[in-house]
Write a protein that holds these residues in place. Structure first.
Motif, PDB file in Angstrom:
ATOM      1  N   VAL A  26       0.831  -1.207   0.000  1.00  0.00           N
ATOM      2  CA  VAL A  26       0.000   0.000   0.000  1.00  0.00           C
ATOM      3  C   VAL A  26       0.866   1.258   0.000  1.00  0.00           C
ATOM      4  O   VAL A  26       0.587   2.233  -0.715  1.00  0.00           O
ATOM      5  N   ALA A  27       1.958   1.246   0.783  1.00  0.00           N
ATOM      6  CA  ALA A  27       2.837   2.418   0.818  1.00  0.00           C
ATOM      7  C   ALA A  27       3.506   2.652  -0.531  1.00  0.00           C
ATOM      8  O   ALA A  27       3.613   3.800  -0.989  1.00  0.00           O
ATOM      9  N   ALA A  28       3.975   1.587  -1.174  1.00  0.00           N
ATOM     10  CA  ALA A  28       4.590   1.742  -2.494  1.00  0.00           C
ATOM     11  C   ALA A  28       3.584   2.280  -3.504  1.00  0.00           C
ATOM     12  O   ALA A  28       3.906   3.141  -4.328  1.00  0.00           O
ATOM     13  N   TRP A  29       2.367   1.769  -3.421  1.00  0.00           N
ATOM     14  CA  TRP A  29       1.307   2.209  -4.333  1.00  0.00           C
ATOM     15  C   TRP A  29       1.005   3.694  -4.148  1.00  0.00           C
ATOM     16  O   TRP A  29       0.994   4.469  -5.106  1.00  0.00           O
ATOM     17  N   LEU A  30       0.779   4.110  -2.909  1.00  0.00           N
ATOM     18  CA  LEU A  30       0.429   5.509  -2.651  1.00  0.00           C
ATOM     19  C   LEU A  30       1.593   6.448  -2.955  1.00  0.00           C
ATOM     20  O   LEU A  30       1.397   7.569  -3.447  1.00  0.00           O
ATOM     21  N   ALA A  31       2.815   5.998  -2.651  1.00  0.00           N
ATOM     22  CA  ALA A  31       3.974   6.842  -2.956  1.00  0.00           C
ATOM     23  C   ALA A  31       4.127   7.019  -4.467  1.00  0.00           C
ATOM     24  O   ALA A  31       4.457   8.112  -4.950  1.00  0.00           O
ATOM     25  N   ALA A  32       3.888   5.937  -5.227  1.00  0.00           N
ATOM     26  CA  ALA A  32       3.961   6.047  -6.683  1.00  0.00           C
ATOM     27  C   ALA A  32       2.867   6.970  -7.211  1.00  0.00           C
ATOM     28  O   ALA A  32       3.102   7.783  -8.119  1.00  0.00           O
ATOM     29  N   LEU A  33       1.665   6.860  -6.643  1.00  0.00           N
ATOM     30  CA  LEU A  33       0.572   7.725  -7.077  1.00  0.00           C
ATOM     31  C   LEU A  33       0.903   9.189  -6.795  1.00  0.00           C
ATOM     32  O   LEU A  33       0.676  10.062  -7.641  1.00  0.00           O
ATOM     33  N   ALA A  34       1.456   9.462  -5.617  1.00  0.00           N
ATOM     34  CA  ALA A  34       1.852  10.840  -5.308  1.00  0.00           C
ATOM     35  C   ALA A  34       2.961  11.303  -6.231  1.00  0.00           C
ATOM     36  O   ALA A  34       2.975  12.453  -6.689  1.00  0.00           O
ATOM     37  N   PRO A 341       0.099 -12.582   0.902  1.00  0.00           N
ATOM     38  CA  PRO A 341       1.458 -12.081   0.656  1.00  0.00           C
ATOM     39  C   PRO A 341       1.803 -12.050  -0.830  1.00  0.00           C
ATOM     40  O   PRO A 341       2.510 -11.140  -1.288  1.00  0.00           O
ATOM     41  N   ALA A 342       1.295 -13.039  -1.592  1.00  0.00           N
ATOM     42  CA  ALA A 342       1.552 -13.029  -3.032  1.00  0.00           C
ATOM     43  C   ALA A 342       0.881 -11.832  -3.694  1.00  0.00           C
ATOM     44  O   ALA A 342       1.451 -11.207  -4.595  1.00  0.00           O
ATOM     45  N   LEU A 343      -0.339 -11.499  -3.257  1.00  0.00           N
ATOM     46  CA  LEU A 343      -1.011 -10.318  -3.794  1.00  0.00           C
ATOM     47  C   LEU A 343      -0.219  -9.055  -3.472  1.00  0.00           C
ATOM     48  O   LEU A 343      -0.011  -8.200  -4.345  1.00  0.00           O
ATOM     49  N   ALA A 344       0.225  -8.924  -2.233  1.00  0.00           N
ATOM     50  CA  ALA A 344       0.995  -7.747  -1.856  1.00  0.00           C
ATOM     51  C   ALA A 344       2.292  -7.653  -2.648  1.00  0.00           C
ATOM     52  O   ALA A 344       2.689  -6.564  -3.100  1.00  0.00           O
ATOM     53  N   ALA A 345       2.959  -8.795  -2.822  1.00  0.00           N
ATOM     54  CA  ALA A 345       4.204  -8.795  -3.602  1.00  0.00           C
ATOM     55  C   ALA A 345       3.936  -8.436  -5.054  1.00  0.00           C
ATOM     56  O   ALA A 345       4.711  -7.690  -5.686  1.00  0.00           O
ATOM     57  N   ALA A 346       2.817  -8.934  -5.604  1.00  0.00           N
ATOM     58  CA  ALA A 346       2.484  -8.612  -6.993  1.00  0.00           C
ATOM     59  C   ALA A 346       2.184  -7.128  -7.152  1.00  0.00           C
ATOM     60  O   ALA A 346       2.627  -6.489  -8.116  1.00  0.00           O
ATOM     61  N   VAL A 347       1.439  -6.555  -6.207  1.00  0.00           N
ATOM     62  CA  VAL A 347       1.137  -5.118  -6.273  1.00  0.00           C
ATOM     63  C   VAL A 347       2.426  -4.310  -6.216  1.00  0.00           C
ATOM     64  O   VAL A 347       2.638  -3.383  -7.013  1.00  0.00           O
ATOM     65  N   THR A 348       3.300  -4.674  -5.290  1.00  0.00           N
ATOM     66  CA  THR A 348       4.564  -3.936  -5.164  1.00  0.00           C
ATOM     67  C   THR A 348       5.387  -4.047  -6.440  1.00  0.00           C
ATOM     68  O   THR A 348       5.897  -3.043  -6.963  1.00  0.00           O
ATOM     69  N   GLY A 349       5.521  -5.270  -6.945  1.00  0.00           N
ATOM     70  CA  GLY A 349       6.324  -5.469  -8.149  1.00  0.00           C
ATOM     71  C   GLY A 349       5.759  -4.745  -9.361  1.00  0.00           C
ATOM     72  O   GLY A 349       6.506  -4.122 -10.131  1.00  0.00           O
ATOM     73  N   LEU A 350       4.440  -4.798  -9.545  1.00  0.00           N
ATOM     74  CA  LEU A 350       3.832  -4.149 -10.696  1.00  0.00           C
ATOM     75  C   LEU A 350       3.965  -2.630 -10.613  1.00  0.00           C
ATOM     76  O   LEU A 350       4.235  -1.964 -11.622  1.00  0.00           O
ATOM     77  N   VAL A 351       3.773  -2.066  -9.410  1.00  0.00           N
ATOM     78  CA  VAL A 351       3.884  -0.614  -9.262  1.00  0.00           C
ATOM     79  C   VAL A 351       5.322  -0.158  -9.500  1.00  0.00           C
ATOM     80  O   VAL A 351       5.560   0.885 -10.128  1.00  0.00           O
ATOM     81  N   LEU A 352       6.294  -0.919  -9.015  1.00  0.00           N
ATOM     82  CA  LEU A 352       7.689  -0.527  -9.233  1.00  0.00           C
ATOM     83  C   LEU A 352       8.095  -0.719 -10.691  1.00  0.00           C
ATOM     84  O   LEU A 352       8.888   0.056 -11.233  1.00  0.00           O
ATOM     85  N   TYR A 353       7.536  -1.748 -11.342  1.00  0.00           N
ATOM     86  CA  TYR A 353       7.835  -1.972 -12.763  1.00  0.00           C
ATOM     87  C   TYR A 353       7.211  -0.889 -13.637  1.00  0.00           C
ATOM     88  O   TYR A 353       7.845  -0.393 -14.586  1.00  0.00           O
ATOM     89  N   ASP A 354       5.981  -0.512 -13.332  1.00  0.00           N
ATOM     90  CA  ASP A 354       5.282   0.506 -14.119  1.00  0.00           C
ATOM     91  C   ASP A 354       4.512   1.411 -13.168  1.00  0.00           C
ATOM     92  O   ASP A 354       3.353   1.161 -12.849  1.00  0.00           O
ATOM     93  N   PRO A 355       5.138   2.484 -12.667  1.00  0.00           N
ATOM     94  CA  PRO A 355       4.462   3.358 -11.695  1.00  0.00           C
ATOM     95  C   PRO A 355       3.159   3.964 -12.201  1.00  0.00           C
ATOM     96  O   PRO A 355       2.322   4.375 -11.396  1.00  0.00           O
ATOM     97  N   GLU A 356       2.961   4.029 -13.510  1.00  0.00           N
ATOM     98  CA  GLU A 356       1.735   4.598 -14.046  1.00  0.00           C
ATOM     99  C   GLU A 356       0.504   3.794 -13.633  1.00  0.00           C
ATOM    100  O   GLU A 356      -0.613   4.322 -13.581  1.00  0.00           O
ATOM    101  N   LEU A 357       0.710   2.504 -13.319  1.00  0.00           N
ATOM    102  CA  LEU A 357      -0.407   1.688 -12.863  1.00  0.00           C
ATOM    103  C   LEU A 357      -1.014   2.219 -11.567  1.00  0.00           C
ATOM    104  O   LEU A 357      -2.185   1.965 -11.284  1.00  0.00           O
TER     105      LEU A 357
END
Length: 799
Positions: A26-34, A341-357
């Protein structure tokens, strides 16, 4: 007895969801969105602060900086460290991409709106979007700019993300991954993502390379599926490719609007559920054939890869595949602890791979739906089974309800509504989605080898697709199916808080009973009150100006459930919703004042679920694209279309129409389509109404010179051209309206309505109302005068 309690506690702890990586994701997601809305420098500072705080917290938890903290402090301390690491990763990854987006050489070309020659690679299929009024649709293409060459010889190398707005139809058959060059002019993007520039071009692309073999294979299969669906009726035939591979190029606008109104839009795009259905079908076949676990796993992986190739391996599809695979694993395992945990890891990986997501609504809906599937659905399914519900039915009820509850806050924030029909509509859709998807995939795969067999499979798949169309149509027709709600982030957070509070309260028996009583009271009390006592349409209404955005749609009542419609606004949903609110089931006559898109773009919405007796319009059939749009909508419904001129009369029920303009064709004016608008003088229950289309100064003067003043005089004036400044003062003085209705869109960039015009109308004694601030507006006959009623609340006094 004492020994049993720890066992129960251990069991509960084992069954509790594992949320250790949730804070990181969640933190990676929100930081990328900001970070998408910040500068690269600000993102770097945010990452640096998070890194420093994470380091200090880690040293403290490790006892390096002092006394070792207690167990509880350590637990929450490590959660804080995970959150800070998420902020660090999200901000750093997004800052690096934003720095590329905002690079000085590209920004200089964008600021200068420079003409350039661009070498680019397509990232997705070209998609048709609505163009300017009177012009055919443009094509929107997502690309990576590889090299830019300015007119002065300036060279800029990428890659950077961009959008291409193309008008040449030769862009349409291009495939993702193809390299092309094109000339155009750069402009600034809207912001909030990684798009660095918008390239507008009227030139055809010059091919510089072919797409990869997966993209070519996908293109062949997708085209084959479209060919297999051609013999089908328009509604299921347009839905099936969208349901299977996300190709909505043939999806009827009315079907799309019905799906949006019933919360079924996710079915029109590739999502994790599509992936889960296809891979799940392969898994069931493998188990039926008694294949071993390794063989089944290999077959599922091959099916997953093949499906991703079929629907395009774009970032959104990769996201859907990841979410679908996680959901499938959770369902196969029967418990959610290992999948979270797999969902959280997938969210983190996808956001770091493509922050536009991080700013993509589809990504948010996928994550929320998968989270609801993992956190809520198993418990709800088991609770239903304990109460005697069969296992299959319990699964069918729990999964869509959990997904809808989890996605509700996002949908509310985007649409500013809360749907009351979304859960039942999705429950009814569940049995049809899987067979339609599986049969559609088989039709696509078979199409290059056996077109006849593919058409047969597409015909079989059309029956569940017809069911989906029917569910969406009936659900969208239900009044009060969508309740207004606060939009934006505030609305999403508010509904999320309400949902969490209800879930927590539902754990207690008394609270559960109270919630059930309140829910029943709302359904049996508030909804009927909303249906039967909404106050709309108001009693005695003679004309309604519909709030359809920047466009015109006016309704004149003929009899109960029947009305004349004049113009249809820019989009089908607006006029359709207005007619539903007015309970109009039949349109004996549809009048088109002229063929600009803001008057005819929503024409299919008038036909949606209604019989239209006839369509008439002006003799001036320009622009041709708008005229063709009207003819096509009428052709599909079997409704005749005819041009009419000044002097034409029509009468039915309470409505009497008289065409008073244009008195003759006008050429060489500021806008010939506007100044040849069909102008109608209507009489409804003794009230005179003048409907002027977009007639400007030239046509208004022509009517003054050739038309008796009595035919122009009106009690209600639909102000011409959305209240633009191009009005003739003598014409307005001749009309002398008591009520002036302005059809205009919120925040339009045309300067409509003109403040001077509104002041002139008010000084002339007219009560001025406008749809951008008042919504739907009705003129109502009250005794011997008129009142103005806004949707849901009376305003004004009889005049």
């Amino acid at each position: 007895m004492d020994g049993s309690r720890p066992v129960d506690g251990d069991a509960a702890q084992r069954d509790a969801p594992d949320l250790r990586l949730a804070g990181l994701a969640v933190a990676a997601w929100l930081a990328a969105l900001a970070g998408l809305h910040l500068s690269a420098r600000a993102s770097v500072w945010l990452a640096a602060v998070a890194a420093a705080l994470a380091l200090l917290a880690g040293l403290h938890l490790g006892g390096v900086l002092g006394r070792r903290p207690g167990a509880v402090a350590r637990r929450y301390g490590w959660i804080a460290v995970a959150v800070l690491l998420g902020v660090l990763c999200g901000a750093a990854a997004t800052g690096a991409r934003v720095a590329v987006r905002d690079a000085a050489p590209v920004r200089a070309l964008v600021t200068d709106r420079a003409p350039v020659t661009a070498e680019l690679v397509l990232r997705d299929d070209p998609r048709a979007i609505r163009g300017a009024p009177g012009r055919p649709p443009m094509l929107l293409v997502r690309v990576d700019l590889i090299r830019l060459t300015g007119s002065g010889g300036t060279r800029v190398t990428g890659p950077v993300r961009a959008l291409v707005l193309a008008t040449d139809p030769s862009w349409r058959p291009l495939l993702p991954g193809q390299r092309v060059t094109s000339r155009g002019r750069l402009s600034a993007p809207r912001g909030g993502d990684l798009t660095a520039a918008v390239l507008s071009t009227a030139d055809p692309p010059t091919l510089r390379g072919d797409a990869s073999w997966p993209q070519r294979a996908a293109g062949v299969l997708r085209a084959g599926l479209q060919r297999a669906c051609e013999p089908l009726p328009d509604a299921p035939g347009g839905l099936l490719p969208g349901l299977v591979v996300g190709d909505t190029s043939r999806l009827l606008p009315e079907v799309e609007e019905d799906f949006r109104a019933t919360g079924m839009t996710h079915l029109n795009a590739v999502s994790g559920s599509n992936v889960a259905i296809v891979v799940g079908a392969v898994l069931l076949l493998a188990r039926w054939a008694r294949a071993g676990p390794r063989t089944a796993a290999v077959l599922c992986v091959l099916a997953l890869v093949g499906f991703v190739i079929l629907v395009r391996p774009s970032p959104s599809v990769v996201r859907a595949a990841a979410m679908g695979a996680i959901g499938l694993a959770a369902l196969a395992a029967g418990r959610s602890r290992s999948a979270l945990p797999a969902l959280a890891a997938a969210v983190t990986g996808l956001v770091l791979y493509d922050p536009e997501l991080a700013g993509d609504p589809g990504f948010a809906l996928s994550v929320c739906a998968t989270g609801g599937l993992l956190l809520l659905a198993p418990g709800w399914r088991d609770a239903l089974r304990r109460r005697g519900v069969p296992a299959g039915l319990a699964e069918a009820l729990a999964v869509p309800a959990a997904a809808q509850l989890a996605c509700g806050p996002v949908i509310a924030g985007l649409s500013a509504t809360v749907s009351l029909v979304a859960v039942p509509a999705n429950l009814l859709a569940v049995p049809a989605v899987a067979p339609a998807t599986v049969l559609g995939v088989l039709a696509a795969v078979l199409s290059p080898l056996w077109p006849g067999g593919a058409e047969f499979l597409a015909w079989l798949a059309s029956w569940p697709a017809r069911w989906l169309v029917a569910v969406a149509g009936y659900g969208a027709d239900l009044p009060a199916g969508n309740l207004p709600w606060a939009g934006g982030a505030a609305g999403a957070l508010l509904l999320a808080a309400v949902s969490v509070a209800l879930l927590l309260a539902f754990q207690r028996r008394r609270a559960r009973r109270l919630i059930a009583v309140v829910a029943v009271a709302v359904v049996l009390g508030a909804v009927p009150v909303r249906l039967l006592a909404s106050g709309w349409p108001p009693r005695g209404w003679v004309v309604v100006a519909c709030a359809v955005g920047q466009g015109d749609a006016v309704v004149l009542p003929v009899a109960a459930g029947r009305a004349v419609v004049v113009d249809a606004g820019p989009e089908p949903s607006g006029v359709d919703a207005c007619l539903r609110r007015l309970r109009v089931r039949e349109v004996p006559l549809l009048v088109v004042s002229h063929f600009h898109v803001d008057h005819v773009g929503g024409v299919s919405g008038v036909f949606r679920g209604r019989r239209v007796g006839a369509v008439v319009g002006p003799s001036w059939s320009e622009p041709p694209y708008g005229a063709a749009q009207v003819r096509e909508a009428a052709r599909r419904a079997g409704t005749p279309v005819a041009p009419v001129q000044a002097g034409w009369r029509w009468r039915a029920g309470a409505v009497d129409l008289d065409a008073v303009g244009p008195p003759y064709p006008l050429r060489g004016s500021r806008s010939d389509p506007n100044n040849n608008s069909l102008v109608l003088a209507a009489t409804v229950d003794g009230v005179r109404i003048l409907l002027t289309g977009d007639a400007e100064t030239e046509e208004q003067r022509a009517m003054l010179e050739t038309t008796p003043a009595a035919r122009i005089r009106a009690d209600v004036l639909k102000v011409a051209h959305h209240g633009s400044a191009y009005q003739d003062p003598e014409f307005l003085a001749a009309v002398r309206p008591a009520v002036a209705l302005v059809c205009v869109g919120v925040g339009n960039d045309y300067g409509h309505p003109d403040a001077g015009l509104l002041d002139r109308l008010s000084r002339g004694g007219a009560r001025v109302s406008r749809t951008d601030t008042d919504g739907d507006i009705a003129a109502v006959r009250v005794g011997g005068g008129l009142a103005v009623v806004k949707r849901g609340a009376e305003a004004g006094r009889p005049r």
